[in-house]
Design a protein around this motif. Sequence first.
Motif, PDB file in Angstrom:
ATOM      1  N   SER A  86      71.419 -62.416  -6.341  1.00  0.00           N
ATOM      2  CA  SER A  86      71.372 -60.949  -6.275  1.00  0.00           C
ATOM      3  C   SER A  86      72.292 -60.409  -5.207  1.00  0.00           C
ATOM      4  O   SER A  86      72.651 -59.236  -5.234  1.00  0.00           O
ATOM      5  N   LYS A  87      72.684 -61.226  -4.233  1.00  0.00           N
ATOM      6  CA  LYS A  87      73.571 -60.772  -3.180  1.00  0.00           C
ATOM      7  C   LYS A  87      75.021 -60.812  -3.613  1.00  0.00           C
ATOM      8  O   LYS A  87      75.886 -60.202  -3.017  1.00  0.00           O
ATOM      9  N   PHE A  88      75.316 -61.590  -4.624  1.00  0.00           N
ATOM     10  CA  PHE A  88      76.698 -61.702  -5.074  1.00  0.00           C
ATOM     11  C   PHE A  88      76.726 -61.497  -6.578  1.00  0.00           C
ATOM     12  O   PHE A  88      76.527 -62.430  -7.361  1.00  0.00           O
TER      13      PHE A  88
ATOM     14  N   VAL B 218      81.621 -53.913  11.655  1.00  0.00           N
ATOM     15  CA  VAL B 218      80.212 -53.559  11.822  1.00  0.00           C
ATOM     16  C   VAL B 218      80.126 -52.297  12.665  1.00  0.00           C
ATOM     17  O   VAL B 218      80.704 -52.230  13.750  1.00  0.00           O
ATOM     18  N   GLN B 219      79.411 -51.293  12.142  1.00  0.00           N
ATOM     19  CA  GLN B 219      79.180 -50.054  12.899  1.00  0.00           C
ATOM     20  C   GLN B 219      80.467 -49.423  13.420  1.00  0.00           C
ATOM     21  O   GLN B 219      80.499 -48.879  14.521  1.00  0.00           O
ATOM     22  N   GLY B 220      81.535 -49.517  12.632  1.00  0.00           N
ATOM     23  CA  GLY B 220      82.792 -48.907  13.023  1.00  0.00           C
ATOM     24  C   GLY B 220      83.645 -49.759  13.950  1.00  0.00           C
ATOM     25  O   GLY B 220      84.742 -49.352  14.335  1.00  0.00           O
TER      26      GLY B 220
ATOM     27  N   GLY C 226      73.872 -61.083   6.141  1.00  0.00           N
ATOM     28  CA  GLY C 226      75.219 -60.821   6.623  1.00  0.00           C
ATOM     29  C   GLY C 226      75.962 -62.090   6.978  1.00  0.00           C
ATOM     30  O   GLY C 226      77.165 -62.240   6.695  1.00  0.00           O
ATOM     31  N   ARG C 227      75.256 -63.044   7.608  1.00  0.00           N
ATOM     32  CA  ARG C 227      75.888 -64.321   7.955  1.00  0.00           C
ATOM     33  C   ARG C 227      76.353 -65.060   6.700  1.00  0.00           C
ATOM     34  O   ARG C 227      77.447 -65.647   6.676  1.00  0.00           O
TER      35      ARG C 227
ATOM     36  N   ASP D 230      71.679 -54.302   3.829  1.00  0.00           N
ATOM     37  CA  ASP D 230      70.809 -55.387   4.279  1.00  0.00           C
ATOM     38  C   ASP D 230      71.556 -56.474   5.036  1.00  0.00           C
ATOM     39  O   ASP D 230      70.961 -57.476   5.432  1.00  0.00           O
ATOM     40  N   SER D 231      72.855 -56.276   5.267  1.00  0.00           N
ATOM     41  CA  SER D 231      73.621 -57.233   6.063  1.00  0.00           C
ATOM     42  C   SER D 231      73.414 -57.021   7.565  1.00  0.00           C
ATOM     43  O   SER D 231      73.729 -57.893   8.369  1.00  0.00           O
TER      44      SER D 231
END
Length: 398
Positions: A7-9, A64-66, A149-150, A176-177
């Motif tokens: 489901s993640k890919f 991540v986060q900009g 995420g990893r 969800d990463s």
Amino acid sequence: MRSFTESKFRNEGIRGKLAALVLLLLLIGGTGLTAHAEGEGGPYVTTIGALKEAVPAQRLVIKVQGYEFARTMADLATMEVVVQDNADGSRLCHIPDRTLLDTFLTDINTVLMGVPAGEGEAFYYYDALTNTIQTYPAAAGYCQITEVGREQVYFTLLQMLATVDMADQTIELKDDSVTEVYPEIPEEITANKYSLEGSCTTSFRGSSANRIRNIQIAAGNVNQLVLQPGETVSMNKAFLPRTSANGYRQAGTYVGGKVVPGMGGGICQVSSTIYNAVMNGGLTVVERHPHSMPVHYLPLGMDAAISSGSKDLKVRNDYPFPVLFEAYTEGKNLTVNIYTNDLLTAGTTYRLHAVRKGGLAANAYLEVTVDGTVTEDRFLGTSRYSPMVKEEEDEDER
């Protein structure tokens, strides 16, 4: 071996490669491989440095986060790779030991701990030492890369190793990463956390400036009121005498079937809103009176009139802990909230509602729900009203 979740890919091509990779690892069987030269057949062991010898500056970029974080193939050169070169020209790769990659991701998480990412919500809690209800401030959180995420980063690196593409590869981690982490709340505060259990909002749109001012004054006098266990509060007393010294002004009031000017006109909207909020919050109303005529801000049977010396709204706290009142105006609305102990009231909710009987009368009920099941719809009484004598100059209703 770390598993992948389909489901993640969702890309079909990716899923096919993953299936082939799983087959490759089954062939390896955890028995170890003897390193041999590329092209000699069967899986072989090499390094990222050898696979990317021609492009050591190629980068794996993580956003991540900009912020952007990167490692070159030269940075990861010592990582061993199990490779399977297929007859169709495709290549499958697996990294048995991800320590170097995991260290990179851990370093990113360490940096992100110093980057504010939103705020947790402030909340009320009971402080037993001072017997008061305090506000626990909103604390800034920070983001951390999750296991999902990893895995996404790892899979992106495998794609880079399986192709001859020399371009940098960028992966943006979101949803969800990553997850937001907030400072741990002390146990004694968590155990005494308060939650919003009863609420009501009414509109005063169309009211005069004086009426709005009276509503704001009365609401301000009740805001942050703490009702101790067993204590009863009179709204006539809580609102304070309706005098100019206390900030009240002349506005429309109900008298003899008409709307006439009176000091503090409009505060019955505050008492009515409070009535709904406290009933929804499970408090006990020991005195309540309907208006003589219908009001515009609530359905029949759900209002609560007050008048100095004759009508009052009295509320008692039958909970074994203090209860907090919150009252404020915002825009053209008045809101009253009732906060109670989060743990002790969890699972039980209340809802005040009314059913019109016909004409100007209505029956009021309190619906009680326990763990999602309605256990009672308690009859509270019948409210009867008289029609209003309308006059053109009347603009306000109490």
